[in-house]
Design a protein around this motif. Sequence first.
Motif, mmCIF file in Angstrom:
data_model
loop_
_atom_site.group_PDB
_atom_site.id
_atom_site.type_symbol
_atom_site.label_atom_id
_atom_site.label_comp_id
_atom_site.label_asym_id
_atom_site.label_seq_id
_atom_site.Cartn_x
_atom_site.Cartn_y
_atom_site.Cartn_z
ATOM 1 N N CYS A 446 -31.019 -45.973 -0.666
ATOM 2 C CA CYS A 446 -31.795 -45.373 -1.750
ATOM 3 C C CYS A 446 -30.799 -44.939 -2.815
ATOM 4 O O CYS A 446 -29.927 -44.119 -2.548
ATOM 5 N N CYS A 449 -31.102 -40.831 -3.672
ATOM 6 C CA CYS A 449 -30.641 -39.726 -2.822
ATOM 7 C C CYS A 449 -29.619 -40.154 -1.777
ATOM 8 O O CYS A 449 -29.229 -39.371 -0.928
ATOM 9 N N TRP A 451 -29.929 -42.006 0.776
ATOM 10 C CA TRP A 451 -30.453 -42.262 2.121
ATOM 11 C C TRP A 451 -30.140 -43.711 2.528
ATOM 12 O O TRP A 451 -30.164 -44.612 1.691
ATOM 13 N N CYS A 487 -38.276 -44.766 -0.392
ATOM 14 C CA CYS A 487 -37.366 -43.933 0.388
ATOM 15 C C CYS A 487 -38.162 -42.883 1.154
ATOM 16 O O CYS A 487 -38.964 -42.152 0.563
ATOM 17 N N CYS A 490 -37.066 -39.221 -0.483
ATOM 18 C CA CYS A 490 -37.391 -38.774 -1.846
ATOM 19 C C CYS A 490 -38.458 -39.637 -2.512
ATOM 20 O O CYS A 490 -38.734 -39.461 -3.697
ATOM 21 N N HIS A 492 -38.372 -42.440 -3.721
ATOM 22 C CA HIS A 492 -37.891 -43.359 -4.752
ATOM 23 C C HIS A 492 -38.120 -44.805 -4.319
ATOM 24 O O HIS A 492 -38.021 -45.144 -3.144
#
Length: 742
Positions: A446, A449, A451, A487, A490, A492
């Motif tokens: 991601c 963030c 991830w 994600c 978050c 996203h």
Amino acid sequence: MTLDASQTTSLPYRIRVAVPVPLYDSFDYALTAEQYAIAQIGARVAVPFGRQKLVGIIVEKLAPDSALNPNFQIKFIHALLDQQPILEPIVLSLLTWAAQYYQFPIGEVMHSALPSLLRQGKPYDLLARVWRLLDLDAEAQLKRSEKQQQAYKILKLHPQGTAETILNLSGIDNNVLKALAKKGIARCDLETQDFRPEPVQLAQMPLTANADQKHAIQQILKALQRYQGFLLDGLTGSGKTEVYLQVMHQVLKQGKQVLVLVPEIGLTPQTISRFQSRFHGHIALLHSGLTENKRLQAWQAAQTGKASIILGTRSAILAPMANLGLIILDEEHDLSYKQQEGFRYHARDVALYRAALLRCPIILGSATPSIESYHLVAQAKLSCLQLNQRAGIASMPKMHVIDLTVARKQHGLSEQLLTEMRKRLAENEQVLLFLNRRGYAPVLLCENCAWQAQCPHCDANLTLHVQPYQHLHCHHCGTIQSMPQHCPKCQHQPLKPIGLGTAKIENVLQTLFSDVPIIRVDRDSTSKVGSWHKIHEQIHKSEASILLGTQMLAKGHHFPYVTLVAILDIDAGLLSVDFRAPERTAQLIIQVAGRSGRGEKKGEVYLQTYRPDHPLFQTLLKHDYRCFAQETLAQRQLAQLPPFRYAILLRAESRHQDYNQQFLSQMRDLLLQQAEENLITVWGPIPAAMERKAGRFQAHMVLLSHDRPRLHFYVRQWWPQLLKAKTADLRISIDVDPQELS
Ligand code: ADP
Ligand code: ZN
Ligand code: ZN
């Protein structure tokens, strides 16, 4: 029938049996005088064990009226299963030694030497299916089927009958035979098998050996009647196989068998056909991909001496052979010779021991021999024979390093490499790209963030695959997940695939080189039956194509039209914590590079790296694997690493890391108390490099010593204490001479 100890004095006839249970002893059983008279060491016997009925191997006939073990309740056998021994004395000694050396239960070791049908207690005398013609004038009826005509011709040549397995080997499958039977042209009978040895004939003239080959052949032939180990250290493409074939010929002429071991993925149709086209005779193939019936038949052909050539992977070294006169172990550095679970033997070391027992020569061949084998050469335990030139008119390829920190690139392919590829393809030559990472991308990220998609059960990233559908896959525990659309942390989207796998490079190549066939070779693309065959066909067509693959492409193959080889990303190998990582990386580079320029045209090799100054590349650029190996040997000596000390690795695994470490520490202290001071050095316990795998925690502990017999002596007494002290939740294993420490 069970008797207690007071009654057993009336049981004069007893045998000792290796029973397939996770225990380290053999067990005594009673039998009748008649049974005792015909019982044979090395034959199978059905015995009661607890509530089970198991198939064991007779390892000893106890002298009648010998003293009974009063602590053991003796039982009667159920039945003798073989009239003849199925494991010959040399193999029994070999397996007994291996069980001791690798600290593995003797009964289970014996079982691993048997095909599964015999393990299950099935009768030895499988009936063979034999085909004969009923109608000798049926040719006209078969006009429409080429395959049926072909089968008909073979059957007509052999009025005494042809075994179905032989017909299958000649490319005639059972449907064709059934069709002939339906038309009333041929018939199948079940017959007892004929195990008489089948003589071998030379089917093709040997090549004229060059000076190095001649020297190697002569040296080995001088040792035919005794034990001697040879390291055939020959550049890629220097004609090691021709040396094997010419030495084999002499051994076969004496009526003896030859065992040829190849790495797991080395047993391709290409390898098999090289041996089949030189020798006509019975070649038995022993590998894990066979059906149980075929495996039994191949094993029996080896055991009875019917087959003169046995071509096999790792476990073939455990199979009995009536009349073995030579062992060849090709690509001796290959890691697949070491079994990595259960009975963790190393086929190379077992092969050396077997040759010594048999007093026959053994050849270990490689372009990149293991550091262990060079050490044996230095100790004069192996004789080194070098092949220093490529055979025929081929010459060694030139190596180049491409610095990825400055190179302009598209999807991981540098401009320089792309230009060279275009040139070669325009000349109708083939290009081989090596990338040791299957799947589409090793990381799914991601960008908002940071991830990353991780396996819930392992300390590892999930690999993104796009075929046959989009999914995430853990290459360590096999977990499969669907691809998240956004994600999970978050929200996203979209998520970004990072890094390159073979499947992604394949996509990239399809756009960049749309008119060139692209052949991907990895575990995902070769899992289908027959896929190797297709790949093989394309490789042997003299036309432009791109081969793209993992490890599988690196092994021993002969690609006559490949003139450009590129290693797309080698850096991962440089970062590993295992002290063998540089050795493995160097072997991989030289082996992959060795696929280039094996035909008439000179080849080139490109290494893409972010670390162009690494000393490993500098040495290898000169193709100097031997120089690299000598330096590595010196470093290992300085650090007193294997093979300068002997190692044993303990692995502990449970749901709690604390528990693993506590247990191993206690056991370490116990061992150090029992052994002489300074005899054994212990590393650890420490968490494994990948600490959590499939939801369980792993810890390692390594024992090192200069004195192998004393180390093994203490460990032999210590290991049963560990097994006794551990709780059910803890799994432990012992790995003697481990090949992987991470
Ligand atoms: P290696 O196993 O050492 O990598 P190979 O045995 O595959 O090498 O040999 C490479 C090629 O050279 C093969 O095509 C082989 O037929 C050919 N070759 C081997 N020895 C000779 C020779 N003495 N003369 C001509 N060609 C040879
Ligand atoms: Zn995010
Ligand atoms: Zn996993």
